[in-house]
Design an enzyme around this catalytic site. Structure first.
Site, PDB file in Angstrom:
ATOM      1  N   HIS A   9       4.090 -13.855 -14.261  1.00 58.36           N
ATOM      2  CA  HIS A   9       4.425 -13.072 -15.454  1.00 58.36           C
ATOM      3  C   HIS A   9       5.413 -11.937 -15.183  1.00 58.36           C
ATOM      4  O   HIS A   9       5.777 -11.220 -16.109  1.00 58.36           O
ATOM      5  CB  HIS A   9       3.133 -12.517 -16.059  1.00 58.36           C
ATOM      6  CG  HIS A   9       2.487 -11.509 -15.167  1.00 58.36           C
ATOM      7  ND1 HIS A   9       1.775 -11.883 -14.032  1.00 58.36           N
ATOM      8  CD2 HIS A   9       2.485 -10.162 -15.189  1.00 58.36           C
ATOM      9  CE1 HIS A   9       1.349 -10.800 -13.418  1.00 58.36           C
ATOM     10  NE2 HIS A   9       1.761  -9.745 -14.104  1.00 58.36           N
ATOM     11  N   ASP A  10       5.818 -11.756 -13.930  1.00 61.29           N
ATOM     12  CA  ASP A  10       6.823 -10.728 -13.610  1.00 61.29           C
ATOM     13  C   ASP A  10       8.169 -11.336 -13.239  1.00 61.29           C
ATOM     14  O   ASP A  10       9.087 -10.629 -12.833  1.00 61.29           O
ATOM     15  CB  ASP A  10       6.353  -9.884 -12.409  1.00 61.29           C
ATOM     16  CG  ASP A  10       5.100  -9.082 -12.715  1.00 61.29           C
ATOM     17  OD1 ASP A  10       4.921  -8.688 -13.885  1.00 61.29           O
ATOM     18  OD2 ASP A  10       4.310  -8.851 -11.775  1.00 61.29           O
ATOM     19  N   ASP A  29      -7.978 -10.098 -13.244  1.00 65.92           N
ATOM     20  CA  ASP A  29      -6.947  -9.239 -12.671  1.00 65.92           C
ATOM     21  C   ASP A  29      -7.517  -7.831 -12.523  1.00 65.92           C
ATOM     22  O   ASP A  29      -7.989  -7.240 -13.496  1.00 65.92           O
ATOM     23  CB  ASP A  29      -5.756  -9.232 -13.648  1.00 65.92           C
ATOM     24  CG  ASP A  29      -4.432  -9.058 -12.952  1.00 65.92           C
ATOM     25  OD1 ASP A  29      -4.368  -8.239 -12.024  1.00 65.92           O
ATOM     26  OD2 ASP A  29      -3.462  -9.727 -13.353  1.00 65.92           O
ATOM     27  N   ASP A  64      -4.105  -6.356  -8.206  1.00 65.65           N
ATOM     28  CA  ASP A  64      -2.760  -5.901  -8.531  1.00 65.65           C
ATOM     29  C   ASP A  64      -2.251  -4.925  -7.470  1.00 65.65           C
ATOM     30  O   ASP A  64      -2.996  -4.029  -7.034  1.00 65.65           O
ATOM     31  CB  ASP A  64      -2.828  -5.199  -9.906  1.00 65.65           C
ATOM     32  CG  ASP A  64      -1.471  -4.926 -10.512  1.00 65.65           C
ATOM     33  OD1 ASP A  64      -0.717  -5.901 -10.716  1.00 65.65           O
ATOM     34  OD2 ASP A  64      -1.165  -3.752 -10.785  1.00 65.65           O
ATOM     35  N   GLU A  79      -1.947  -9.051  -4.483  1.00 65.83           N
ATOM     36  CA  GLU A  79      -0.507  -8.992  -4.724  1.00 65.83           C
ATOM     37  C   GLU A  79       0.079  -8.069  -3.671  1.00 65.83           C
ATOM     38  O   GLU A  79      -0.203  -6.868  -3.671  1.00 65.83           O
ATOM     39  CB  GLU A  79      -0.207  -8.472  -6.134  1.00 65.83           C
ATOM     40  CG  GLU A  79       1.254  -8.614  -6.477  1.00 65.83           C
ATOM     41  CD  GLU A  79       1.682  -7.800  -7.691  1.00 65.83           C
ATOM     42  OE1 GLU A  79       2.691  -8.144  -8.303  1.00 65.83           O
ATOM     43  OE2 GLU A  79       1.021  -6.797  -8.020  1.00 65.83           O
TER      44      GLU A  79
HETATM   45  O1  TEU Z   1       3.433  -5.973 -10.452  1.00 63.94           O
HETATM   46  C1  TEU Z   1       3.861  -5.241  -9.368  1.00 63.94           C
HETATM   47  C2  TEU Z   1       5.282  -5.282  -8.994  1.00 63.94           C
HETATM   48  O2  TEU Z   1       5.683  -4.523  -8.152  1.00 63.94           O
HETATM   49  C3  TEU Z   1       6.246  -6.245  -9.554  1.00 63.94           C
HETATM   50  O3  TEU Z   1       6.035  -7.543  -9.522  1.00 63.94           O
HETATM   51  C4  TEU Z   1       6.946  -5.652 -10.712  1.00 63.94           C
HETATM   52  O4  TEU Z   1       6.755  -6.359 -11.892  1.00 63.94           O
HETATM   53  C5  TEU Z   1       8.386  -5.658 -10.347  1.00 63.94           C
HETATM   54  O5  TEU Z   1       8.529  -4.943  -9.173  1.00 63.94           O
HETATM   55  C6  TEU Z   1       9.219  -5.017 -11.364  1.00 63.94           C
HETATM   56  O6  TEU Z   1      10.532  -5.083 -10.920  1.00 63.94           O
HETATM   57  C7  TEU Z   1       2.147  -5.778 -10.909  1.00 63.94           C
HETATM   58  C8  TEU Z   1       1.918  -6.605 -12.157  1.00 63.94           C
HETATM   59  O7  TEU Z   1       1.995  -7.964 -11.836  1.00 63.94           O
HETATM   60  C9  TEU Z   1       2.899  -6.181 -13.195  1.00 63.94           C
HETATM   61  O8  TEU Z   1       2.843  -6.973 -14.354  1.00 63.94           O
HETATM   62  C10 TEU Z   1       2.603  -4.740 -13.534  1.00 63.94           C
HETATM   63  O9  TEU Z   1       3.562  -4.240 -14.417  1.00 63.94           O
HETATM   64  C11 TEU Z   1       2.587  -3.862 -12.280  1.00 63.94           C
HETATM   65  O10 TEU Z   1       1.866  -4.436 -11.208  1.00 63.94           O
HETATM   66  C12 TEU Z   1       1.900  -2.534 -12.579  1.00 63.94           C
HETATM   67  O11 TEU Z   1       0.537  -2.723 -12.759  1.00 63.94           O
END
Ligand code: TEU
Ligand code: CA
Length: 543
Positions: free
Chosen positions: A325-326, A95, A195, A250
């Site tokens: 994971h989100d 990542d 990311d 992403e």
């Molecule tokens: O996530 C980015 C992101 O915008 C989302 O999926 C976020 O978790 C969601 O909008 C919250 O409501 C990435 C990562 O996958 C996430 O775990 C991190 O927290 C984020 O970037 C910051 O690095």
């Protein structure tokens, strides 16, 4: 290997397997479980960030890109993991969190001391009228700007205040980023997950503008002016120089056209991307922190159909997934984890697994692991969740209502320790895991394998189907829509052969004629009825 051959398994490192019993998952734990992953049949693992961090956002706040998070092990452990994985024909994807660094990173610390060079690594803006430079909002709540008293400056953080956005316009920054990526490629990793990569290009012209329609919009910096230039540069100067590297971006809030541009091989940017629109169909007016909207399967499947159709036409390539994971666990969210556990787990597996693109399995979904179903706010960990809790309290909601919302929406739902067996803490660790997991339906790998209906075995089967049939990887896709809102029906085909995939995404019987559709190659029920589908029934026919 080609991008369509990948079967990726996402591991939330903190929660997969704890080898030294400190309650935190680690690299040696993953190494221990490689035979399990091999048995499942996957060929890539994506590890969430493993670098030195203050853990404000569980590793997405990086302090040092060149050091391993000591909770997870050492560089030696990492090298061993790569080596062992290779023996199981599994590659490692890391990542890359390059939109921001932790505010504990040495660059940011120098910037805080007033060093102009390092302030220009980030976005430091003058204080005018004691107001933030723009009305942009952080994804985790509140303004995206933090004021620094000593310096009389504001800095930009699209995520938490401890995650400062990097200035990609600065050549020095891009050089450092290339150095980081190449450092890890040299260690033998074979994949990169970038990311929030479509947020890295901020507006070039200053002063930046306020969001006009709603303060939550993110148009000002999504798919920004220089985004394709930056990605082409990364491609040219790092991963294209190595053999067999696969990249996934992403791509939050992007559009059809940008997505195709990012993932069209002719553009030399990325191999594929994640899009999220189908996972917002339970939000009310785009607001995450409200109770789930009534299930809207029609909207859910129409989004998938529109994205698949457009990307097929324009050579885009989608990384298909329903959980990460989100996100809350999809079996609890779109399926029915209580009454149709096996049926909905297997139905939604097929729902994304045979789409055009590359499938990404999220650890635990192959045994139907569910949401947390917590009863107290103290049981949650994620900073976004805790911020939302405070916000909802301020808005005057009752504790019970807040917990109901948080139980549906919290990112912690997707971060519970993997339930390996029926021992204490489900064999994840001998000590209390970092995140509380009650596992109310007692779903463990051990129990799953004892069931006559094993979800794990079903995943093995669909993985083999993808491996054995080229059409699932390279064939065209066609959707048979408008038959019934609850049914999702698609075909994968080439000139020689056709597969027909028929899914009932609902918990009700649906009338449908199933006669003469061809040879059944997969069915998550014992029987086939001529004129209806059972709840969450999923069938694949070969023609
Ligand atoms: O996530 C980015 C992101 O915008 C989302 O999926 C976020 O978790 C969601 O909008 C919250 O409501 C990435 C990562 O996958 C996430 O775990 C991190 O927290 C984020 O970037 C910051 O690095
Ligand atoms: Ca550990």
């Amino acid at each position: 290997m080609k991008k369509e051959d990948l079967i990726v398994y996402e591991i939330y490192v903190k929660s997969f397997k704890d080898s030294n019993n400190d309650g935190i998952g680690d690299l040696n734990g993953i190494k221990e479980k490689l035979p399990y992953l091999k048995k499942l049949g996957i060929n890539y693992i994506w590890l969430t960030p493993i670098y030195q961090t203050l853990n404000i956002d569980n590793g997405y706040d990086i302090k040092n890109y060149y050091k391993i998070n000591s909770d997870y092990g050492t560089m030696k452990d990492f090298k061993n993991l790569i080596k062992e994985a290779k023996k199981h024909n599994i590659n490692i994807m890391l990542d890359m969190v390059l939109n921001h660094t932790s505010t504990s990173h040495k660059w940011f610390k120098k910037a805080l001391k007033g060093n102009k060079k390092y302030q220009n690594y980030y976005f430091f803006e003058k204080n005018i009228n004691d107001k933030p430079p723009t009305n942009w909002q952080s994804k985790f709540g509140g303004s995206a700007w933090k004021y620094l008293d000593d310096l009389n400056l504001w800095y930009l953080h699209l995520f938490s205040t401890e995650q400062a956005d990097l200035n990609w316009e600065n050549n020095e920054v891009r050089k450092e980023i290339l150095k980081i990526i190449n450092f890890w490629l040299k260690k033998g990793i074979k994949g990169l997950r970038f990311d929030v990569i479509n947020l890295i290009s901020k507006p070039i012209k200053k002063p930046w503008k306020n969001n006009l329609e709603s303060i939550n919009e993110n148009k000002s910096y999504t798919d920004g002016e220089n985004i394709h230039k930056y990605l082409k540069e990364l491609n040219e100067k790092s991963f294209s120089k190595y053999q067999n590297i696969f990249t996934v971006g992403e791509l939050s809030s992007t559009d059809f056209k940008h997505f195709a541009d990012y993932s069209n091989y002719k553009n030399h940017e990325l191999d594929m991307g994640f899009m999220f629109y189908h996972l917002k169909t339970d939000y009310i007016n785009g607001e995450k922190w409200s109770k789930n909207k009534q299930k809207n399967l029609k909207e859910f499947k129409e989004i998938i159909i529109d994205w698949q159709s457009y990307q097929q036409k324009h050579h885009g390539w989608i990384a298909n997934f329903l959980s990460n994971h989100d996100q809350p666990r999809h079996i609890s969210r779109f399926g029915n984890d209580k009454n149709y556990h096996y049926q909905s787990a297997t139905c939604f597996a097929i729902c994304y697994f045979f789409l055009r693109g590359t499938p990404f399995i999220f650890y635990g979904e192959e045994i139907g692991q569910t949401n947390l179903y917590n009863t107290k706010i103290e049981e949650f960990n994620d900073l976004e969740t805790l911020n939302a809790y405070k916000k909802l309290q301020k808005e005057g909601l009752k504790e019970k209502e807040i917990l109901e919302i948080i139980n549906q929406k919290s990112r912690d739902n997707g971060r519970s320790p993997f339930a390996w067996n029926n021992q204490k803490y489900f064999g994840f660790s001998k000590n209390k895991p970092w995140l509380n997991y009650k596992n109310i339906y007692n779903i463990t790998l051990e129990n799953d394998l004892k069931n006559k209906n094993s979800i794990f075995k079903f995943y093995q089967e669909i993985i083999n189907l993808r491996k054995d049939n080229k059409i699932f990887r390279t064939g065209k896709i066609r959707f048979l829509d408008n038959i019934n809102d609850n049914l999702f029906i698609y075909e994968r085909y080439d000139r020689t052969k056709k597969f027909l995939i028929i899914l009932n995404l609902s918990d009700k019987k649906q009338d449908f004629t199933l006669e003469n559709k061809g040879k059944i190659i997969l069915n998550n029920y014992k029987n086939l009825n001529d004129d209806y589908l059972n709840p969450y029934q999923a069938i694949i026919f070969e023609d």
